[in-house]
Design an enzyme around this catalytic site. Structure first.
Site, PDB file in Angstrom:
ATOM      1  CG  HIS A  50      48.638  40.611  39.325  1.00 50.56           C
ATOM      2  ND1 HIS A  50      49.721  39.943  38.777  1.00 50.56           N
ATOM      3  CD2 HIS A  50      49.150  41.635  40.064  1.00 50.56           C
ATOM      4  CE1 HIS A  50      50.836  40.536  39.174  1.00 50.56           C
ATOM      5  NE2 HIS A  50      50.524  41.554  39.952  1.00 50.56           N
ATOM      6  CD  GLU A  53      48.180  45.784  39.141  1.00 52.76           C
ATOM      7  OE1 GLU A  53      49.370  46.168  39.236  1.00 52.76           O
ATOM      8  OE2 GLU A  53      47.655  44.975  39.941  1.00 52.76           O
ATOM      9  CG  HIS A  54      51.826  43.418  35.817  1.00 48.81           C
ATOM     10  ND1 HIS A  54      53.190  43.293  35.901  1.00 48.81           N
ATOM     11  CD2 HIS A  54      51.361  43.265  37.085  1.00 48.81           C
ATOM     12  CE1 HIS A  54      53.544  43.064  37.161  1.00 48.81           C
ATOM     13  NE2 HIS A  54      52.443  43.022  37.893  1.00 48.81           N
ATOM     14  CD  GLU A 130      54.067  40.642  40.908  1.00 48.21           C
ATOM     15  OE1 GLU A 130      53.453  41.252  41.806  1.00 48.21           O
ATOM     16  OE2 GLU A 130      53.794  40.778  39.685  1.00 48.21           O
TER      17      GLU A 130
END
Length: 424
Positions: A50, A53-54, A130
């Site tokens: 993840h 991905e960022h 997040e």
């Protein structure tokens, strides 16, 4: 759907490209699907999929992060990505005339992201926020907690975001190592749907992605051990108790997945479903109650969810268990079967009116199943499901199986499911 609406080619390096021509639209959606998700991580790099991905959006050799964002914004397009347990997808949607921009930006991110140490540090803070936001949203967090409860010692049970502690240990070397070992050609599908010409698009995309080297073999996944049921409770000072209850389900390769979808629809797939009627409409015990089945490559999870007040959670769990017991003993009715089939059919074909949904459908199909399952094939399989099929799968999932349970809320300890057995 005509047979030539969808075409697939495989590049020499193993990258698969699937294109779908959708008449009557002016848009194109493109997705780069990578068979790498949080399940491919270990304790040393949890959350890295993840995180990558960022970071793909944070600058390449020829574009800054701002220029990446502006490239699609300036032509009225969309650019985004998401990570799941078993895959990552980078996607864009734009007018057909601007498809070259979408292809250029996505491929630039994919091949030329810099992963600058300063950007890594800055984005680490973003992802940590997040995680905090997610942990402050108990009706989201409960689903992660439940998966961790079912598979406490397996990568499938770990949160996709990782933890604040695990993120601290991820540096550029770990990122580059993860990409080189997991972003492999045979794990990559490029899916495009919209107002396109197959050959022209295949040539454009093929020229870009043929540069990927097929010089490593992906590691094999280890399936989770299906052991005993587990119970967990996360004590939080909240106004509701969040409840997830369920059991191990079917893999995405199991043909009976369509029967599970019918069962899911009857139990908790809409406002007229059994759970909503019994718990919300008849008794007013919850605002939100539903169930869902998640299929992975080698296993699955059937989950019941409800959010209710601390004074009512006992009654809600009792009713959930009663509905499970009822479907195991008696199955479903002919009326429920037919309604569920129409719900599945309606959801399927309504989704096809959107090019992004079509791109997602073909990309996910090809990556996860290595073939495209047409809507007509799905409808045919669903139409053949009988009452007996549903009853058999309900018994297999729930009869003589201990259920796992997770709760979040102002409870002092985990709920003992054994105490409910005499109430059913």
């Amino acid at each position: 759907m005509q047979k030539n609406d969808i075409e697939k080619i495989v590049l020499d390096n193993g990258v698969r490209i699937v294109t779908e021509k959708v008449p009557g639209v002016r848009s194109v959606a493109m997705g780069i699907w990578v068979g790498a998700g949080s399940r491919y991580e270990n304790e040393d790099n949890a959350g890295i999929t993840h995180f990558i991905e960022h970071l793909m959006f944070k600058g390449t050799e020829k574009r800054t992060a701002t220029e990446i964002a502006e490239a699609l914004d300036s032509v009225g397009g969309q650019l985004n990505a998401f990570t799941t347990k078993e895959l990552t997808c980078y996607y864009a949607k734009t007018l057909d005339e601007h498809f070259p921009v979408a292809l250029d930006v996505l491929s630039d991110m994919f091949f030329n992201s810099r992963f600058d140490p300063q950007a890594i540090e800055k984005e680490r803070g973003v992802v940590e926020e997040e995680i905090k936001m997610y942990e402050d949203t108990p009706d989201d967090l409960i689903h992660d907690l439940f998966v961790q409860t079912v598979w406490p010692n397996h990568p499938l049970g770990k949160p996709i975001l990782g933890t604040i502690e695990s993120l601290e240990g991820i540096d550029r070397d770990k990122i580059m190592d993860y990409i080189s070992n997991n972003y492999l050609p045979e794990r990559i599908v490029i899916s495009i749907a919209g107002n396109i010409e197959h050959k022209a698009i295949q040539e454009q995309v093929g020229q870009v992605f043929s540069k990927l080297k097929n010089d490593r073999k992906p590691k094999k996944l280890q399936p989770p051990v299906e052991d005993e049921a587990h119970i967990s409770n996360l004590k939080k000072d909240t106004g509701q108790v969040q409840i997830c209850l369920g059991t191990v389900g079917l893999s995405q390769h199991d043909e009976r997945i369509y029967t599970v979808n019918v069962l899911n629809s009857v139990l908790g797939g809409g406002l007229s479903s059994r759970l909503v009627q019994a718990i919300r409409e008849e008794r007013g015990l919850a605002y939100t109650v539903f169930c869902y089945h998640t299929a992975f490559s080698d296993t699955g999870l059937f989950t019941f969810y409800a959010g209710t007040s601390p004074q009512k959670y006992d009654e809600v769990i009792t009713l959930l268990l009663k509905e499970i017991d009822k479907v195991v003993k008696d199955g479903i009715t002919e009326k429920e079967l037919n309604k569920a089939k129409e719900q599945i059919k309606g959801g399927l074909f309504l989704g096809l009116e959107n090019v992004s949904s079509r791109m997602t459908r073909t990309g996910r199909n090809l990556l996860c199943l290595d073939r495209i399952i047409s809507p007509e094939e799905v409808v045919e399989k669903v139409s053949k499901i009988t009452l007996q099929d549903v009853h058999v799968i309900a018994k297999e999932l729930f009869e003589n199986r201990e259920l796992s349970l997770s709760t979040i809320g102002p409870l002092d300890k985990a709920v003992d499911l054994a105490k409910y057995k005499g109430k059913l």
